[in-house]
Motif scaffolding. Sequence first.
Motif, mmCIF file in Angstrom:
data_model
loop_
_atom_site.group_PDB
_atom_site.id
_atom_site.type_symbol
_atom_site.label_atom_id
_atom_site.label_comp_id
_atom_site.label_asym_id
_atom_site.label_seq_id
_atom_site.Cartn_x
_atom_site.Cartn_y
_atom_site.Cartn_z
ATOM 1 N N ILE A 80 0.969 -1.201 0.028
ATOM 2 C CA ILE A 80 0.101 0.003 -0.014
ATOM 3 C C ILE A 80 0.885 1.278 -0.171
ATOM 4 N N GLY A 81 2.047 1.116 0.210
ATOM 5 C CA GLY A 81 3.144 2.388 0.317
ATOM 6 C C GLY A 81 3.854 2.593 -1.417
ATOM 7 N N HIS A 82 4.385 3.754 -1.216
ATOM 8 C CA HIS A 82 5.198 4.085 -2.527
ATOM 9 C C HIS A 82 6.087 3.044 -2.687
ATOM 10 N N LEU A 83 6.245 2.556 -4.264
ATOM 11 C CA LEU A 83 7.221 1.570 -4.704
ATOM 12 C C LEU A 83 7.978 1.884 -5.551
ATOM 13 N N GLN A 84 9.250 1.739 -5.251
ATOM 14 C CA GLN A 84 10.385 2.171 -6.334
ATOM 15 C C GLN A 84 10.620 0.958 -7.403
ATOM 16 N N ARG A 85 10.597 1.444 -8.258
ATOM 17 C CA ARG A 85 10.768 0.627 -9.560
ATOM 18 C C ARG A 85 11.967 -0.662 -9.154
ATOM 19 N N ASN A 86 13.042 -0.363 -8.549
ATOM 20 C CA ASN A 86 14.222 -1.138 -8.242
ATOM 21 C C ASN A 86 13.838 -2.289 -6.945
ATOM 22 N N LYS A 87 12.545 -2.162 -6.568
ATOM 23 C CA LYS A 87 12.078 -3.249 -5.527
ATOM 24 C C LYS A 87 11.049 -4.088 -5.998
ATOM 25 N N SER A 134 2.032 16.783 -1.001
ATOM 26 C CA SER A 134 3.155 15.862 -0.334
ATOM 27 C C SER A 134 2.660 14.437 -0.785
ATOM 28 N N LYS A 135 1.646 14.031 -1.507
ATOM 29 C CA LYS A 135 1.164 12.764 -1.876
ATOM 30 C C LYS A 135 1.590 12.200 -3.072
ATOM 31 N N PHE A 136 1.797 10.985 -3.252
ATOM 32 C CA PHE A 136 1.760 10.385 -4.576
ATOM 33 C C PHE A 136 0.477 10.201 -5.273
ATOM 34 N N GLY A 137 0.557 9.722 -6.493
ATOM 35 C CA GLY A 137 -0.723 9.347 -7.267
ATOM 36 C C GLY A 137 -0.976 10.357 -8.272
ATOM 37 N N PHE A 138 -1.816 9.598 -9.306
ATOM 38 C CA PHE A 138 -2.242 10.436 -10.475
ATOM 39 C C PHE A 138 -3.371 11.443 -10.095
ATOM 40 N N ALA A 139 -3.123 12.635 -10.640
ATOM 41 C CA ALA A 139 -4.583 13.623 -10.664
ATOM 42 C C ALA A 139 -5.757 12.905 -11.296
ATOM 43 N N PRO A 140 -6.954 13.205 -10.882
ATOM 44 C CA PRO A 140 -8.058 12.423 -11.102
ATOM 45 C C PRO A 140 -8.092 12.713 -12.741
ATOM 46 N N GLU A 141 -7.837 13.918 -13.290
ATOM 47 C CA GLU A 141 -7.783 14.126 -15.003
ATOM 48 C C GLU A 141 -7.127 12.909 -15.509
ATOM 49 N N GLU A 142 -5.814 12.554 -15.072
ATOM 50 C CA GLU A 142 -4.786 11.878 -15.644
ATOM 51 C C GLU A 142 -5.005 10.293 -16.025
ATOM 52 N N VAL A 143 -6.159 9.833 -14.980
ATOM 53 C CA VAL A 143 -6.462 8.310 -14.812
ATOM 54 C C VAL A 143 -6.886 7.750 -16.143
ATOM 55 N N LEU A 144 -7.512 8.327 -17.049
ATOM 56 C CA LEU A 144 -8.047 7.526 -18.097
ATOM 57 C C LEU A 144 -6.905 7.342 -19.121
ATOM 58 N N GLU A 145 -6.382 8.554 -19.192
ATOM 59 C CA GLU A 145 -5.007 8.594 -20.166
ATOM 60 C C GLU A 145 -4.243 7.251 -19.754
ATOM 61 N N ILE A 146 -3.842 7.371 -18.635
ATOM 62 C CA ILE A 146 -3.071 6.323 -18.048
ATOM 63 C C ILE A 146 -3.437 4.877 -18.381
ATOM 64 N N LEU A 147 -4.823 4.814 -18.066
ATOM 65 C CA LEU A 147 -5.455 3.443 -18.244
ATOM 66 C C LEU A 147 -5.327 3.163 -19.576
ATOM 67 N N MET A 148 -5.354 4.024 -20.679
ATOM 68 C CA MET A 148 -5.480 3.610 -22.169
ATOM 69 C C MET A 148 -4.076 3.317 -22.569
ATOM 70 N N LYS A 149 -3.103 3.897 -21.800
ATOM 71 C CA LYS A 149 -1.701 3.407 -22.076
ATOM 72 C C LYS A 149 -1.256 2.000 -21.437
#
Length: 230
Positions: A80-87, A134-149
């Motif tokens: 549930i926490g921020h995950l680094q790619r190298n982990k 201070s928080k990670f995560g996509f902006a709500p407006e970005e979510v659909l665009e990311i999903l399509m990728k």
Amino acid sequence: MMRKDIFENLGQVHKNIEAACARSGRDPKEVTLIAVSKTKPIEDLQEAYQCGERNFGENKVQEIMQKQPQMPSDARFHMIGHLQRNKVRQVLPLVSMIHSVDSLRLAREIQQEGERIGRTVDILLEVNVAGEESKFGFAPEEVLEILMKIHNFSHIRVCGLMTIAPFVENSEQNRPVFKKLFQLYVDIKRKNIDNVSMSVLSMGMTGDYEVAVEEGATMIRVGTGIFGVR
Ligand SMILES: *Cc1c(COP(=O)(O)O)cnc(C)c1O
């Protein structure tokens, strides 16, 4: 040692979930409790397991590596926490779901690693609903665009959305945050995107899970309310 407090806390949390479901006309079976055990000793997890809990939330790869092998094989760990790619390589075999996918690069890494080990990985996209710096995560407006990728990635299954709501004095202050994420979840579900199920909405913590359940959460992540202060 008998941990009466964990037993009693869990009973109270489940009662509160049922009450929140009753108020909002939901079936408590739709809501899965994730017992957030970060920083807590393995004995606490074992006690919660004895009480019937099977889902545990952790935010550090190191801690999952240490705890997961010590738990019965039907205990499910949720990152549930921020995950680094190298982990990613270390943590993938140990978790049943990654709630905190917060970048396209991380999704790509999970896809690659899933392909390498022959496993399709259940993930949630983390959404920074309130736009906190201070928080990670996509902006709500970005979510659909990311999903399509990412929806056609062969070794990722997008199961839904997750958010960490702001820290507030009164849980009612987070109701608009939960409403907004629920609306986004429903809007995306209606689009019937290939390979995107939108069946999990992970929102609500100790301070505000009852409001989150009223607003449609299907997974709530409760730490302090079960295991006490960290
Ligand atoms: C720590 C944590 C929780 C649980 O917080 P509590 O307030 O102790 O219930 C839930 N979600 C995430 C992502 C966390 O890091």
